[in-house]
Design an enzyme around this catalytic site. Structure first.
Site, PDB file in Angstrom:
ATOM      1  N   GLU A  11       0.818  -1.206   0.000  1.00 28.16           N
ATOM      2  CA  GLU A  11       0.000   0.000   0.000  1.00 28.16           C
ATOM      3  C   GLU A  11       0.859   1.267   0.000  1.00 28.16           C
ATOM      4  OE1 GLU A  11      -2.892   2.723   0.084  1.00 28.16           O
ATOM      5  OE2 GLU A  11      -3.438   0.589   0.067  1.00 28.16           O
ATOM      6  N   THR A  45      -5.596   1.818  -5.120  1.00 28.57           N
ATOM      7  CA  THR A  45      -5.262   0.399  -5.016  1.00 28.57           C
ATOM      8  C   THR A  45      -5.896  -0.407  -6.139  1.00 28.57           C
ATOM      9  OG1 THR A  45      -4.970   0.512  -2.621  1.00 28.57           O
ATOM     10  CG2 THR A  45      -5.503  -1.633  -3.555  1.00 28.57           C
ATOM     11  N   HIS A  65      -1.344   2.980   5.524  1.00 30.78           N
ATOM     12  CA  HIS A  65      -2.547   3.729   5.163  1.00 30.78           C
ATOM     13  C   HIS A  65      -2.992   4.498   6.401  1.00 30.78           C
ATOM     14  CE1 HIS A  65      -6.567   4.677   3.748  1.00 30.78           C
ATOM     15  NE2 HIS A  65      -6.342   4.085   2.587  1.00 30.78           N
ATOM     16  N   ASP A  76       1.195  -0.615  -5.017  1.00 26.07           N
ATOM     17  CA  ASP A  76      -0.034  -0.441  -5.796  1.00 26.07           C
ATOM     18  C   ASP A  76      -0.082   0.947  -6.427  1.00 26.07           C
ATOM     19  OD1 ASP A  76      -0.345   0.887  -3.363  1.00 26.07           O
ATOM     20  OD2 ASP A  76      -2.401   0.219  -3.041  1.00 26.07           O
ATOM     21  N   HIS A  77       0.416   1.939  -5.689  1.00 21.62           N
ATOM     22  CA  HIS A  77       0.506   3.322  -6.169  1.00 21.62           C
ATOM     23  C   HIS A  77       1.387   4.081  -5.197  1.00 21.62           C
ATOM     24  CE1 HIS A  77      -2.277   4.603  -2.966  1.00 21.62           C
ATOM     25  NE2 HIS A  77      -2.980   3.530  -3.255  1.00 21.62           N
TER      26      HIS A  77
END
Length: 649
Positions: free
Chosen positions: A285, A325, A457, A509-510
């Site tokens: 993440e 995501t 996150h 994911d990013h």
């Protein structure tokens, strides 16, 4: 002033109040973003000019039912006690909603540096995760208490100014009421039919675009346009020409097309001896490349990842396709460029697609998707289960009969040592992966595991006493904890019998943030990607510019596999590979080649930029025709093939 001495005094008072509060919010966001925004006086003037137009539209939509109500009720009812109770209650509710939305805008801006968009629409659907996230990040009781306190204060202010009393006592003739209501309704109709959120997006400075918008107006626009039609809004070519060009561009030196010119299915051929290891991919993440020492960080946040990189095939110039995501999942499973609107992971008709799991299953692998939260979020469980994956998550949702077509395992509470709004901590998730791998090895199965981590996150909380940064203190602590958890995972994996025949992939994911003053800030898409324990290779950096969609075509090439493919990505080691990457927002589609970025956006806009890498500046240049053709070929091609069902197995 006579309009404020009529039945419409509350209505006009609310509009003025909303415009004033919106002005304060816009000003606060402008001040917060000013150091990065690079705005001229003309830009600021445009922000406030367009902003008040959008704010007025939101206020008019708020009062639309009340406009009709005031026109239709009698003088007797207007002065009645019941009407006073109803009107003041509804007024208080509208004020409360407005205040809460303004607070939410600050929260959303801090995360994405954007007004409400598709992400906010998604978050409205997944209220459990979002409310718990807000509560753990900002303390929901204090937030709600503050909203209610401000609401009570404003209701009291309106009462002290006699705005309520004027409205309830007014004897406004019907013809005057008709004039007021018709004017308001006509202006509202102008907004419905003529004022699009895209009006704010005509500039080239992304901060100017976002600050010009109104949060609620943007939210409604995103809700109404959850999927953008490429052919309606973007530059297009003849579909047959696009497909022909696409087939030429994605063809590899060892591939043969097998679908009679109707799609991109091809046979990938390899004559060398194939390897068949297990594959575990950890999708991390929000892991920007900039967090790692290998990419210039001096903060020692990722010591484990950096050590792994020294012993891996490290992609040094890979870019994420998007900012969420589900975009990363889309790219990594389907090997497809992003199409405008929502990720395919969240769309209808996304079952039975050709994906990396298809290739693994045809090779005899068992595929499992792991997620530390509830995979109902963002439609993940439905997507993966309908595309051949078993599910392991920490879910609460009950899946209707027939919805999940493969097995689902819920991680039991006795194996959970820490969790927050988004799910269990990464250590607990990785332990579940270890247990599953042990079982697969016991059964004599080859396995492919797709893992989606959650600890990095907001609210950035994790188990105490694991690292030297306190839990909940911010992003850097979450990054370092995730790295620590990866270290623990690898230490345990090395003790297992299946380790020697298992490849580990670590990829983001990013990035942690995609915001910048440009519509697409290229360095905010740069991610780490590494392949560890790859048989028959020595550790090496891979410097070719590439995309997430190239990861698995490259891996399958390194394993010397023969397989059928419908992937848009390519093996970066193939002699026909041309370095390029795909980066996007939910509306803007970027094609990066060399130092040139070409973007496609709605209303058939095309822009090109030259990247000045020394300082990260993107300089506008005349549209690069080569980049334009390539961007349209890939993005229109992906849209056409998905809509035509050509991406199915």
């Amino acid at each position: 002033m006579k309009h404020f001495c009529s039945r419409y005094s509350i209505l006009y008072g609310f509009i003025i109040l909303f415009l004033f509060l919106s002005f304060l919010v816009r000003t606060a966001l402008l001040i917060q973003s000013f150091p990065e925004a690079d705005l001229s006086f003309a830009d600021i003037f445009a922000i406030y000019g367009k902003g008040i137009v959008f704010d007025l539209g939101v206020a008019l939509f708020f009062v639309l039912p009340y406009t009709i109500y005031l026109l239709s009720i009698s003088k007797t009812w207007n002065s009645s006690f019941a009407n006073r109770i109803i009107t003041i209650s509804v007024f208080a509710c509208c004020v409360c909603i407005s205040i809460f939305s303004f607070f939410a805008e600050f929260t959303f801006w801090n995360e994405f540096e954007s007004r409400f968009n598709f992400i906010a629409v998604d978050y409205l659907i997944y209220t459990y995760e979002v409310l718990h996230n807000i509560n753990e990040s900002y303390s929901l009781p204090w937030l709600i208490g503050g909203v209610l306190a401000i609401t009570v204060l404003l209701v009291f202010l309106f009462s002290r100014l006699a705005i309520f009393a004027i409205s309830f006592r007014a004897d406004t003739p019907f013809i005057v009421r008709l004039f007021h209501s018709l004017c308001l309704l006509l202006v509202t109709a102008v907004y419905i039919f003529f004022i699009s959120n895209r009006w704010a997006e005509k500039g080239t400075n992304r901060y100017q675009q976002e600050l010009s918008k109104a949060g609620i107006y943007s939210f409604v626009d995103a809700f109404r346009n959850n999927e953008l039609s490429y052919v309606d809004f973007y530059s297009c070519h003849d579909s047959r020409e696009v497909l022909a060009t696409l087939r030429t561009d994605i063809k590899e030196s060892n591939s043969i097309f097998i679908d009679n010119d109707s799609g991109i299915e091809r046979q990938i051929l390899n004559e060398e001896t194939a390897y068949k290891p297990n594959v575990i991919m950890v999708t991390i993440e929000s892991m920007s490349a900039a967090f790692m020492e290998h990419f210039g960080s001096k903060k020692n946040l990722t010591p484990m990842m950096d050590r792994l990189a020294d012993s891996s095939m490290l992609f040094t110039d890979m870019y994420a396709t998007g900012t969420r995501t589900v975009r990363g999942m889309e790219a990594l499973t389907l090997s497809v460029p992003p199409t405008p609107g929502n990720s395919i992971v969240r769309r209808k008709d996304n079952e039975g697609l050709f994906n990396v799991g298809t290739v693994f299953r045809r090779k005899g692998y068992y595929c499992t998707f792991f997620y530390g939260g509830d995979g109902y979020f963002d439609n993940m469980n439905s997507y993966f289960s309908h595309n051949g994956f078993d599910i392991v998550d920490h879910g609460r949702s009950i899946i209707p009969d027939g919805e999940v077509v493969t097995e689902r395992t819920i991680i039991p509470e006795n194996n959970v040592h820490f969790q927050n709004a988004w799910g269990i901590c990464d250590e607990d998730l990785f332990d579940a992966v270890i247990r599953q791998a042990d079982q697969e090895y016991k059964w004599g199965r080859h396995f492919y595991h797709f893992i989606m981590s959650t600890s990095n996150h907001r609210p950035y909380t994790y188990p105490e006493n694991k690292i030297d940064i306190p839990s909940g203190s911010g992003r850097e602590g979450a990054v370092k904890y995730t790295d620590y958890a990866i270290g623990q995972f690898m230490a345990k994996a090395r003790q297992k019998a299946w380790f020697r025949n298992t490849i580990f992939i670590f990829i983001a994911d990013h990035c942690a943030s995609s915001a910048g003053k440009e519509e697409i800030t290229v360095n905010k898409y740069h991610i780490p990607a590494l392949i560890y324990n790859l048989p028959g290779t020595v550790p090496q950096p891979v410097s070719a510019l590439c995309s997430q969609i190239d990861l698995y075509p490259t891996l399958f090439g390194l394993l010397h596999w023969n397989y059928r493919s419908k992937f848009f990505g390519k093996n970066v080691f193939d002699t026909n590979y041309k370095p390029r990457s795909f980066i996007s927002t939910y509306q803007i589609l970027g094609f990066l080649e060399g130092d040139t970025l070409t973007s496609l956006s709605p209303i058939r806009n095309i822009r090109s930029y030259r990247l000045l890498k020394d300082n990260g500046v993107q300089q506008a240049i005349p549209v690069d025709k080569k980049g334009e053709e390539a961007a349209i070929t890939y993005y229109q091609g992906a849209y056409d093939l998905f809509k035509a069902g050509k991406m199915r197995q």
